[in-house]
Design an enzyme around this catalytic site. Structure first.
Site, PDB file in Angstrom:
ATOM      1  N   LEU A   1       0.859  -1.188   0.000  1.00 34.66           N
ATOM      2  CA  LEU A   1       0.000   0.000   0.000  1.00 34.66           C
ATOM      3  C   LEU A   1       0.888   1.228   0.000  1.00 34.66           C
ATOM      4  O   LEU A   1       1.870   1.291   0.755  1.00 34.66           O
ATOM      5  CB  LEU A   1      -0.899   0.026   1.244  1.00 34.66           C
ATOM      6  CG  LEU A   1      -2.259  -0.649   1.176  1.00 34.66           C
ATOM      7  CD1 LEU A   1      -2.957  -0.544   2.522  1.00 34.66           C
ATOM      8  CD2 LEU A   1      -3.138  -0.038   0.087  1.00 34.66           C
ATOM      9  N   ASP A   2       0.555   2.215  -0.824  1.00 33.06           N
ATOM     10  CA  ASP A   2       1.324   3.461  -0.866  1.00 33.06           C
ATOM     11  C   ASP A   2       1.306   4.151   0.495  1.00 33.06           C
ATOM     12  O   ASP A   2       0.346   4.002   1.257  1.00 33.06           O
ATOM     13  CB  ASP A   2       0.748   4.410  -1.919  1.00 33.06           C
ATOM     14  CG  ASP A   2       0.916   3.869  -3.332  1.00 33.06           C
ATOM     15  OD1 ASP A   2       1.880   3.127  -3.571  1.00 33.06           O
ATOM     16  OD2 ASP A   2       0.071   4.194  -4.191  1.00 33.06           O
TER      17      ASP A   2
END
Length: 267
Positions: free
Chosen positions: A51-52
């Site tokens: 996940l960013d």
């Protein structure tokens, strides 16, 4: 309490990753808790799907023999919610970099977004991943090339992804800003107050925003969907918020904050 035998046999811990945490930081947090709890120096640990940093939501951390299931977990369908901003773009398609260009947006409506999302971005579609991503280009991670400003003529190839449902759940119209010339697709010499100088600041208030819910298959980049939807409606767009709600059968509703892992293992 989760016993050492259970841990080594395999354990998947669903984590609700906070915004501004990297996936690597989450794994390191869990690793430290496991070491302190069980006195282990070496053990297998990994996560299923990065996940960013500016995204939040479900991150599956796998321990022991459960690390062997990471490929299968990553192949699971995903559900995301979030917000897209229209009338501007950033180089990374989200808020990690400042706005670089402004575009017209007065013609954008809820109906236009919903119809375009349904007709052009639902089903099997071709998508080019963001340059700021973990996809490999000539054996190197794209984000390493982009952040070192070495992109040059390197090109990321498009790939087929599956979007099962792309729903625009809300739309907030933009407001005219006297400092923005709406009939020019690229604006030069904008006043600094209209530029997104701080990656964690607020989105310029004059720009329209749309909330969404997306059910998609593996490998789908939501940032790229934002970029492509902006282009498709004759404007620009970027992602201002993203939350992963579900991965396969795992839901963020049952996930732990990183600070709750110790209690989970010992209760």
């Amino acid at each position: 309490m989760v016993t050492l035998e259970q841990l080594q046999a395999g354990l998947v811990i669903p984590i609700d990753k906070p915004r501004q945490w990297t996936s690597f930081q989450v794994v390191n947090k869990v690793k430290a808790v496991v070491r302190n709890t069980y006195g282990l120096k070496k053990f297998k640990i990994g996560h299923a799907g990065t996940l960013d940093p500016l995204a939040s939501g479900l991150l599956l951390v796998c321990l022991g023999k459960a690390t062997k299931t990471i490929p299968q977990l990553q192949d699971g369908d995903k559900i995301y919610t979030g917000t897209m901003v229209f009338g501007a773009t950033t180089p990374c398609f989200d808020l990690e970099r400042p706005i670089d260009n402004y575009y017209p947006y007065e013609h954008i409506t809820l109906e236009l977004l919903r119809e375009t999302a349904r007709q052009q971005f639902t089903g099997a579609i071709q998508q080019v991943p963001p340059m700021f991503s973990a996809v490999k280009v000539d054996g190197q991670r794209a984000y390493e090339i982009a952040r070192n400003q070495e992109a040059g003529d390197k090109e990321i190839r498009s790939k087929e992804v599956n979007v099962y449902n792309f729903e625009i759940t809300a739309f907030r119209e933009g407001k005219q800003d006297n400092h923005i010339i709406q009939d020019s697709p690229i604006i030069q010499d904008l006043p600094t107050k209209n530029l997104y100088q701080n990656p964690l600041g607020e989105v310029p208030s004059h720009l329209p925003q749309a909330d969404f819910r997306i059910h998609c298959g593996k490998g789908t980049y939501i940032r790229s969907l934002a970029r492509d939807l902006g282009l498709a409606v004759g404007s620009g767009a970027f992602l201002s918020a993203l939350r992963r709600e579900q991965v396969g059968e795992y839901s963020v509703g049952n996930a732990l904050h990183p600070d709750q892992v110790a209690d989970f293992l010992t209760r």
